[in-house]
Design an enzyme around this catalytic site. Structure first.
Site, mmCIF file in Angstrom:
data_model
loop_
_atom_site.group_PDB
_atom_site.id
_atom_site.type_symbol
_atom_site.label_atom_id
_atom_site.label_comp_id
_atom_site.label_asym_id
_atom_site.label_seq_id
_atom_site.Cartn_x
_atom_site.Cartn_y
_atom_site.Cartn_z
ATOM 1 N N HIS A 76 7.523 -2.252 9.673
ATOM 2 C CA HIS A 76 7.419 -3.922 9.542
ATOM 3 C C HIS A 76 6.891 -4.037 10.978
ATOM 4 C CE1 HIS A 76 12.121 -4.348 7.898
ATOM 5 N NE2 HIS A 76 10.810 -4.340 6.903
ATOM 6 N N GLU A 121 4.463 11.528 -11.274
ATOM 7 C CA GLU A 121 5.047 11.877 -10.453
ATOM 8 C C GLU A 121 5.071 13.585 -9.850
ATOM 9 O OE1 GLU A 121 5.027 8.616 -7.312
ATOM 10 O OE2 GLU A 121 6.633 8.258 -8.599
ATOM 11 N N ASP A 158 2.324 11.004 -4.473
ATOM 12 C CA ASP A 158 3.507 12.016 -4.795
ATOM 13 C C ASP A 158 3.238 13.919 -5.744
ATOM 14 O OD1 ASP A 158 6.423 10.753 -3.528
ATOM 15 O OD2 ASP A 158 5.620 9.301 -4.410
ATOM 16 N N CYS A 187 -2.944 5.384 -9.544
ATOM 17 C CA CYS A 187 -2.101 4.258 -8.802
ATOM 18 C C CYS A 187 -2.815 4.925 -7.660
ATOM 19 C CB CYS A 187 -0.906 3.518 -9.108
ATOM 20 S SG CYS A 187 0.613 4.506 -9.191
HETATM 21 C C1 PEP Z 1 2.263 7.758 -5.366
HETATM 22 O O1 PEP Z 1 3.171 8.204 -5.949
HETATM 23 O O2 PEP Z 1 1.216 8.026 -6.071
HETATM 24 C C2 PEP Z 1 2.315 6.396 -5.963
HETATM 25 C C3 PEP Z 1 1.256 4.964 -6.252
HETATM 26 O O3 PEP Z 1 3.217 5.819 -5.233
HETATM 27 P P1 PEP Z 1 3.489 5.707 -3.837
HETATM 28 O O4 PEP Z 1 3.133 6.087 -2.748
HETATM 29 O O5 PEP Z 1 4.831 4.432 -3.066
HETATM 30 O O6 PEP Z 1 5.193 6.819 -3.165
HETATM 31 MG MG MG Z 2 5.014 7.622 -5.570
#
Ligand code: PEP
Ligand code: MG
Length: 591
Positions: A193, A435, A459, A506
């Protein structure tokens, strides 16, 4: 040359200044047993300190709301709720009455007991919650023991870099960026936080420095680079010149980038790229747009649950989702359903301690088991579809059954909204994150039930290489350019094209110049990156040809090692793209 320490980048910016050590420590509490006749007096004293703490926290919360916004202000709710909780208040009073303990001693005992229980019953990464508890413990004890308020430790003296074992949200939010040049902590990650608040306040910060606070002295000189996650202690003249120059270069680079914001994200030879923003809080949507994002490719929704004592209501969620969609009425907004577990544990779910939380009860698995949590989220997202182009993104899917079950739930929630006369648009899309290697290898099946894929490389890399993404010791093994990762990216891209569905990436890899070059070369032309990186990556995209990216990507598919994958890309992208300084951890670990 000064001594260099590597930590985790938490908040960007370079700071130069003297160290000010802040010991956010629980004060020594003398063991005191009070006579019978004084017990009620102690109860009154405790309740008065409790009321005072509530009042102070509300003031801090109001101040935060005015300064940073209502989402940031919510960070203080768990502490306010703890001050009402019978587990805290009634139990402390019982200890005073039954054990004749003084008010500070009884409160300390009770809080340490709760602390021990939380540590035992949950994953150690519950640290964020524990720091809320410590924050409260320190605040109330200071009051009961007649010590000065903890925030006073920040002082009004000479501007300095605060070095501390850990920080708390209430301390961070009281910081004046003109006085506090930077923050360096032993603990803390980007999702703590206080880290979120440091970014909002634009104070450069580095975390994960292990035991640095125990090795420093007040007044030592320091350079802190929040972008690299690096500390230089007692820098010499040449260190100063290096970082001064770096600061100037970054500023110039940022000026250049601000010009890029209005330009299209298109390669030199005309390939358009959908460049979207990753956001963690609704307020970041506006910032993403100002940085040139064409929509939101990943809206992480965990801020609604982590650090809260109760489940978020449908209305509150609807407002948060709608606010983001309204920033991009004509663009896609990918809302990811709760990705809990792993390293994110809401208090109200009482998640059991697990040996391997990243292989455990996580993400879609939690949601499908906890429908009281999941249904209101689906309903709130459906309601947001009335305001724009909403895509529902499911995390950690392995199996078509999971998607089918979500479709079923969505159908039920649509019926219920219709019955209640609440508007929504049935034109929304549903897709999943890729993932895990299971999802990548089974993409053909998943594609039959998805309207799109988004590859979560953060991931995917961790599960492909069996390297914990949060383990700093393994950081150099966590390599998104491993041939096994490249082949899966290629496979998912091919499957998506054949199925006629959009594929985007992403994960952090999309925000790295070489990563973006590889992904475009593999025909993945939708990228979603942390919103501050958008101008930088757009500039990179505008500086190469898709044909060169395709040629380099083809070569990487035959490369036998990560080093050779990287070499193919570095050779292909050409010298016009500056890599080492600005492209983050991966490019830096190459040099
Ligand atoms: C990922 O796993 O690439 C992702 C975008 O999600 P997070 O980083 O929130 O796990
Ligand atoms: Mg992820």
């Amino acid at each position: 040359m000064g001594a260099t320490f590597e930590g985790l980048p938490i908040s960007e910016g370079i700071a130069f200044g003297p160290v000010r050590l802040v010991q956010w420590k629980v004060p020594e509490v003398p063991h005191e047993v009070v006579p019978d006749a004084r017990a009620e007096e102690e109860v009154e004293r405790f309740l008065a300190a409790r009321d005072w703490a509530k009042e102070r926290l509300r003031e801090v919360q109001e101040g935060t709301k005015a300064r940073l916004g209502s989402m940031e202000a919510r960070i203080f709710e768990p502490q306010l709720l703890m001050l009402e909780d019978a587990e805290v208040v009634d139990a402390t009073i019982r200890y005073i009455r039954e054990n004749r303990l003084s008010a500070p001693r009884a409160f300390e005992w009770r809080m340490l007991e709760l602390h021990a229980r939380w540590v035992r019953t949950s994953n150690p990464m519950v640290l964020d919650r524990l720091s809320d508890l410590e924050d409260l413990l320190v605040r109330v004890l200071h009051r009961l023991l007649g010590l000065s308020e903890p925030g006073d430790m920040l002082g009004d003296g000479e501007p300095a870099i605060i070095v501390s074992h850990n920080l708390t949200p209430s301390l961070t939010v009281q910081m004046n960026p003109e006085q506090i040049l930077g923050l360096a902590t032993d603990l803390g990650t980007r999702t703590s936080h206080w880290a979120i608040l440091a970014r909002s306040l634009e104070i450069p910060a580095v975390g994960g420095l292990v035991d640095l606070s125990a090795r420093l002295k007040d007044g030592q000189q320091m350079i802190l680079d929040g972008r690299l996650g690096r500390i230089v202690l007692e820098p010499d003249a040449s260190d100063r010149t290096t970082y001064e120059e770096r600061k100037v270069r970054i500023r110039k680079w940022e000026e250049e980038l601000s010009e890029v914001v209005r330009l299209d994200s298109v390669t030199l030879d005309g390939q358009p790229v959908a460049l979207r923003a990753n956001i963690d809080l609704p307020g970041e949507a506006v910032r993403g747009k100002a940085h040139g994002a064409e929509g939101v490719g990943l809206f992480r929704t965990e801020f609604l649950v982590v650090g809260r004592n109760s489940m978020p209501g449908e209305e509150e969620q609807y407002e948060a989702y709608r606010d983001v969609v309204e920033v991009f009425p004509d663009r896609a907004v990918f809302i990811r359903t709760f990705d809990l577990g792993g390293d994110k544990f809401p208090m109200f779910l009482h998640m059991p301690a697990e040996e391997n939380p990243f292989l455990g009860w996580r993400a879609i698995r939690v949601c499908l088991d906890e429908l009281d949590l999941f249904r209101p989220q689906l309903r709130a997202i459906l309601r947001a579809t009335a305001h724009g182009d909403v895509r529902i993104l499911l995390p950690l899917v392995n199996d078509v059954e999971e998607i089918l079950r979500v479709r079923e739930l969505l159908g039920e929630e649509e019926d219920s909204l219709r019955r209640d006369g609440i508007p929504f648009s049935s034109g929304y899309k549903l897709g999943c994150l890729i993932e895990t290697p299971a999802a990548a290898l089974d993409a053909v099946e998943l594609a039959r039930h998805c309207d799109f894929f988004s590859i979560g490389t953060n991931d995917l890399v961790q599960y492909t290489l069996a390297v914990d993404r949060t383990n700093a010791r393994l950081a150099n093994l966590y390599n998104p350019f491993h041939p096994a990762v490249v082949r899966q990216l290629h496979q998912v891209s091919r499957v998506s094209r054949a199925a006629g569905i959009e594929v985007s990436v992403c994960g952090e890899m999309a925000g790295d110049p070489l990563g973006a070059f590889l992904l475009l070369g593999l025909d993945i032309t939708a990228l979603s990156v942390a919103w501050p990186s958008i101008p930088e990556i757009k500039k990179v995209i505008r500086s190469f040809r898709i044909e060169d990216a395709r040629t380099a990507a083809r070569k990487t598919l035959a490369a036998p090692s990560s080093a050779e994958v990287i070499q193919c890309l570095a050779d292909g992208i050409g010298s016009s793209v500056e890599l080492s300084d600005f492209s983050g951890r991966w490019s830096l670990s190459r040099s």
